[in-house]
Design a protein around this motif. Structure first.
Motif, PDB file in Angstrom:
ATOM      1  N   HIS A   1       0.853  -1.186   0.000  1.00 37.02           N
ATOM      2  CA  HIS A   1       0.000   0.000   0.000  1.00 37.02           C
ATOM      3  C   HIS A   1       0.889   1.237   0.000  1.00 37.02           C
ATOM      4  CE1 HIS A   1      -3.312   2.677   0.685  1.00 37.02           C
ATOM      5  NE2 HIS A   1      -2.758   3.126   1.785  1.00 37.02           N
ATOM      6  N   LEU A   2       0.748   2.059  -1.029  1.00 35.45           N
ATOM      7  CA  LEU A   2       1.561   3.268  -1.125  1.00 35.45           C
ATOM      8  C   LEU A   2       0.856   4.454  -0.477  1.00 35.45           C
ATOM      9  CD1 LEU A   2       2.882   3.087  -4.815  1.00 35.45           C
ATOM     10  CD2 LEU A   2       3.972   2.263  -2.721  1.00 35.45           C
ATOM     11  N   LEU A   3       1.633   5.235   0.230  1.00 34.00           N
ATOM     12  CA  LEU A   3       1.130   6.451   0.872  1.00 34.00           C
ATOM     13  C   LEU A   3       1.828   7.662   0.254  1.00 34.00           C
ATOM     14  CD1 LEU A   3       1.521   5.238   4.564  1.00 34.00           C
ATOM     15  CD2 LEU A   3      -0.638   5.490   3.348  1.00 34.00           C
ATOM     16  N   THR A   4       1.087   8.767   0.125  1.00 36.13           N
ATOM     17  CA  THR A   4       1.700  10.009  -0.361  1.00 36.13           C
ATOM     18  C   THR A   4       2.292  10.771   0.820  1.00 36.13           C
ATOM     19  OG1 THR A   4      -0.332  11.263  -0.055  1.00 36.13           O
ATOM     20  CG2 THR A   4       0.021  10.267  -2.242  1.00 36.13           C
ATOM     21  N   LEU A   5       3.022  11.816   0.508  1.00 36.62           N
ATOM     22  CA  LEU A   5       3.560  12.692   1.555  1.00 36.62           C
ATOM     23  C   LEU A   5       2.435  13.300   2.382  1.00 36.62           C
ATOM     24  CD1 LEU A   5       6.340  14.481  -0.514  1.00 36.62           C
ATOM     25  CD2 LEU A   5       6.642  12.672   1.186  1.00 36.62           C
ATOM     26  N   ALA A   6       1.365  13.720   1.708  1.00 37.18           N
ATOM     27  CA  ALA A   6       0.232  14.337   2.425  1.00 37.18           C
ATOM     28  C   ALA A   6      -0.367  13.364   3.434  1.00 37.18           C
ATOM     29  CB  ALA A   6      -0.830  14.787   1.429  1.00 37.18           C
ATOM     30  N   GLU A   7      -0.430  12.087   3.072  1.00 38.47           N
ATOM     31  CA  GLU A   7      -1.052  11.091   3.960  1.00 38.47           C
ATOM     32  C   GLU A   7      -0.243  10.849   5.235  1.00 38.47           C
ATOM     33  OE1 GLU A   7      -3.509   7.869   1.512  1.00 38.47           O
ATOM     34  OE2 GLU A   7      -1.587   8.288   0.565  1.00 38.47           O
ATOM     35  N   ILE A   8       1.049  11.169   5.211  1.00 34.41           N
ATOM     36  CA  ILE A   8       1.835  11.019   6.448  1.00 34.41           C
ATOM     37  C   ILE A   8       2.045  12.370   7.134  1.00 34.41           C
ATOM     38  CG2 ILE A   8       2.980   8.906   5.681  1.00 34.41           C
ATOM     39  CD1 ILE A   8       5.559  10.710   5.286  1.00 34.41           C
ATOM     40  N   GLY A   9       1.405  13.406   6.594  1.00 42.30           N
ATOM     41  CA  GLY A   9       1.498  14.736   7.201  1.00 42.30           C
ATOM     42  C   GLY A   9       2.763  15.489   6.862  1.00 42.30           C
ATOM     43  N   CYS A  10       3.429  15.100   5.777  1.00 40.87           N
ATOM     44  CA  CYS A  10       4.674  15.779   5.386  1.00 40.87           C
ATOM     45  C   CYS A  10       4.367  16.914   4.418  1.00 40.87           C
ATOM     46  CB  CYS A  10       5.636  14.791   4.727  1.00 40.87           C
ATOM     47  SG  CYS A  10       7.140  15.572   4.096  1.00 40.87           S
ATOM     48  N   THR A  11       4.589  18.127   4.877  1.00 37.81           N
ATOM     49  CA  THR A  11       4.445  19.298   4.004  1.00 37.81           C
ATOM     50  C   THR A  11       5.799  19.984   3.850  1.00 37.81           C
ATOM     51  OG1 THR A  11       3.852  20.648   5.906  1.00 37.81           O
ATOM     52  CG2 THR A  11       2.021  19.707   4.637  1.00 37.81           C
ATOM     53  N   ASP A  12       6.850  19.317   4.299  1.00 38.57           N
ATOM     54  CA  ASP A  12       8.203  19.884   4.275  1.00 38.57           C
ATOM     55  C   ASP A  12       8.682  20.084   2.845  1.00 38.57           C
ATOM     56  OD1 ASP A  12       7.657  18.896   6.765  1.00 38.57           O
ATOM     57  OD2 ASP A  12       9.418  17.645   6.942  1.00 38.57           O
ATOM     58  N   ASP A  13       9.585  21.029   2.693  1.00 40.26           N
ATOM     59  CA  ASP A  13      10.309  21.187   1.438  1.00 40.26           C
ATOM     60  C   ASP A  13      11.525  20.268   1.561  1.00 40.26           C
ATOM     61  OD1 ASP A  13      11.082  22.060  -1.009  1.00 40.26           O
ATOM     62  OD2 ASP A  13      11.687  24.074  -0.369  1.00 40.26           O
ATOM     63  N   ILE A  14      11.419  19.072   1.040  1.00 45.12           N
ATOM     64  CA  ILE A  14      12.465  18.055   1.231  1.00 45.12           C
ATOM     65  C   ILE A  14      13.721  18.470   0.474  1.00 45.12           C
ATOM     66  CG2 ILE A  14      13.056  15.618   0.911  1.00 45.12           C
ATOM     67  CD1 ILE A  14      10.028  15.023   1.086  1.00 45.12           C
ATOM     68  N   PRO A  15      14.874  18.467   1.150  1.00 41.17           N
ATOM     69  CA  PRO A  15      16.098  18.942   0.494  1.00 41.17           C
ATOM     70  C   PRO A  15      16.536  18.062  -0.678  1.00 41.17           C
ATOM     71  CG  PRO A  15      16.558  18.142   2.738  1.00 41.17           C
ATOM     72  CD  PRO A  15      15.084  18.063   2.537  1.00 41.17           C
ATOM     73  N   GLU A  16      17.062  18.735  -1.689  1.00 40.84           N
ATOM     74  CA  GLU A  16      17.656  18.081  -2.866  1.00 40.84           C
ATOM     75  C   GLU A  16      18.894  18.883  -3.226  1.00 40.84           C
ATOM     76  OE1 GLU A  16      15.131  16.798  -6.402  1.00 40.84           O
ATOM     77  OE2 GLU A  16      13.724  18.058  -5.321  1.00 40.84           O
ATOM     78  N   THR A  17      19.997  18.611  -2.567  1.00 41.59           N
ATOM     79  CA  THR A  17      21.194  19.419  -2.806  1.00 41.59           C
ATOM     80  C   THR A  17      22.328  18.617  -3.420  1.00 41.59           C
ATOM     81  OG1 THR A  17      21.912  19.007  -0.534  1.00 41.59           O
ATOM     82  CG2 THR A  17      20.652  21.028  -0.936  1.00 41.59           C
ATOM     83  N   GLY A  18      22.045  17.376  -3.831  1.00 44.15           N
ATOM     84  CA  GLY A  18      23.080  16.540  -4.430  1.00 44.15           C
ATOM     85  C   GLY A  18      23.416  16.978  -5.845  1.00 44.15           C
ATOM     86  N   ASN A  19      24.546  16.479  -6.357  1.00 45.37           N
ATOM     87  CA  ASN A  19      24.891  16.813  -7.740  1.00 45.37           C
ATOM     88  C   ASN A  19      24.750  15.617  -8.681  1.00 45.37           C
ATOM     89  OD1 ASN A  19      27.091  15.416  -6.907  1.00 45.37           O
ATOM     90  ND2 ASN A  19      28.563  17.087  -7.135  1.00 45.37           N
ATOM     91  N   THR A  20      24.063  14.567  -8.190  1.00 43.83           N
ATOM     92  CA  THR A  20      23.700  13.442  -9.052  1.00 43.83           C
ATOM     93  C   THR A  20      22.260  13.050  -8.736  1.00 43.83           C
ATOM     94  OG1 THR A  20      24.384  11.728  -7.487  1.00 43.83           O
ATOM     95  CG2 THR A  20      26.079  12.515  -9.049  1.00 43.83           C
ATOM     96  N   PHE A  21      21.625  12.332  -9.666  1.00 44.54           N
ATOM     97  CA  PHE A  21      20.268  11.837  -9.412  1.00 44.54           C
ATOM     98  C   PHE A  21      20.275  10.886  -8.216  1.00 44.54           C
ATOM     99  CE2 PHE A  21      19.993  12.428 -14.186  1.00 44.54           C
ATOM    100  CZ  PHE A  21      19.315  13.624 -14.107  1.00 44.54           C
ATOM    101  N   GLU A  22      21.317  10.038  -8.135  1.00 45.71           N
ATOM    102  CA  GLU A  22      21.433   9.083  -7.020  1.00 45.71           C
ATOM    103  C   GLU A  22      21.474   9.822  -5.689  1.00 45.71           C
ATOM    104  OE1 GLU A  22      23.123   7.088 -10.650  1.00 45.71           O
ATOM    105  OE2 GLU A  22      23.343   9.063  -9.773  1.00 45.71           O
ATOM    106  N   ALA A  23      22.306  10.867  -5.618  1.00 46.99           N
ATOM    107  CA  ALA A  23      22.457  11.614  -4.363  1.00 46.99           C
ATOM    108  C   ALA A  23      21.145  12.278  -3.949  1.00 46.99           C
ATOM    109  CB  ALA A  23      23.567  12.659  -4.504  1.00 46.99           C
ATOM    110  N   ASN A  24      20.436  12.867  -4.915  1.00 50.11           N
ATOM    111  CA  ASN A  24      19.167  13.536  -4.585  1.00 50.11           C
ATOM    112  C   ASN A  24      18.100  12.548  -4.143  1.00 50.11           C
ATOM    113  OD1 ASN A  24      19.857  16.223  -4.902  1.00 50.11           O
ATOM    114  ND2 ASN A  24      19.318  16.285  -7.053  1.00 50.11           N
ATOM    115  N   ALA A  25      17.968  11.434  -4.874  1.00 50.88           N
ATOM    116  CA  ALA A  25      16.971  10.426  -4.501  1.00 50.88           C
ATOM    117  C   ALA A  25      17.270   9.882  -3.107  1.00 50.88           C
ATOM    118  CB  ALA A  25      16.946   9.297  -5.530  1.00 50.88           C
TER     119      ALA A  25
END
Length: 194
Positions: free
Chosen positions: A26-50
């Motif tokens: 069962h997949l849950l969205t960010l909203a369903e867990i109460g996450c409204t944060d601006d999740i950081p993405e500061t990596g310089n590769t797709f792997e690092a950001n994910a």
């Protein structure tokens, strides 16, 4: 039943992925867990950001989860825009991003490009990566009105239409994200089977 948080609030994307992973997860969205944060993405590769996004969710909300990062890599531009695909022009205005990409490609005859997606899954204390990519070429102008992002410029190898000229079903059957999600779904089914 296993619950997994998918780092998205895009209901359409969630439905698509839920259909691929099956009924045992069962997949849950960010909203369903109460996450409204601006999740950081500061990596310089797709792997690092994910990885950064999935680590943030796991550490803060304690759910097993997965996150993805994706973008366009253009060979003649040293794989730009890459991780900066969504804000290539310094803004999130896709028209400006597309204009900048086309102007930077002006003098180049090499139009080879690929879309890439990397998914980071955090499950039972371990991290797993899944990647999907599709090779193609960048056109000299926009074609089509569907899709989003760089879709009007990108024609996958073996096709005559850009992603933006294809139906959503056609694009989703061959896209980089679909390839990565299929790998994730296959892994989760094997994991469930134990």
């Amino acid at each position: 039943m296993t619950q997994l948080v998918f780092a998205t609030n895009n209901a359409h994307k969630l439905e698509e992925v839920q259909a691929m992973v099956g009924d045992n997860i069962h997949l849950l969205t960010l909203a369903e867990i109460g996450c409204t944060d601006d999740i950081p993405e500061t990596g310089n590769t797709f792997e690092a950001n994910a990885s950064q996004k999935s680590a943030y969710l796991k550490n803060r909300y304690k759910y097993d989860c997965f996150a993805d990062d994706s973008g366009l890599e253009v060979e003649a531009l040293n794989n730009e825009p890459g991780v900066y695909s969504a804000r290539y022009s310094g803004t999130r205005d896709m028209e400006k991003n597309i204009d900048l990409l086309l102007s930077r490609l002006d003098e180049h005859t090499n139009r080879k490009a690929r879309f890439r997606t990397v998914i980071s899954l955090r499950l039972k204390g371990k991290e797993y990566f899944f990647e999907g990519s599709i090779e193609g070429t960048i056109g000299f102008g926009r074609k089509g009105t569907g899709g989003f992002g760089y879709d009007p410029l990108f024609t996958p190898n073996g096709y005559t239409q850009t992603f933006a000229e294809m139906s959503a079903a056609e694009k989703n059957a061959i896209s980089h994200r679909a390839i990565a999600v299929k790998k994730l779904a296959d892994f989760l089914k094997r994991y469930q089977a134990g």
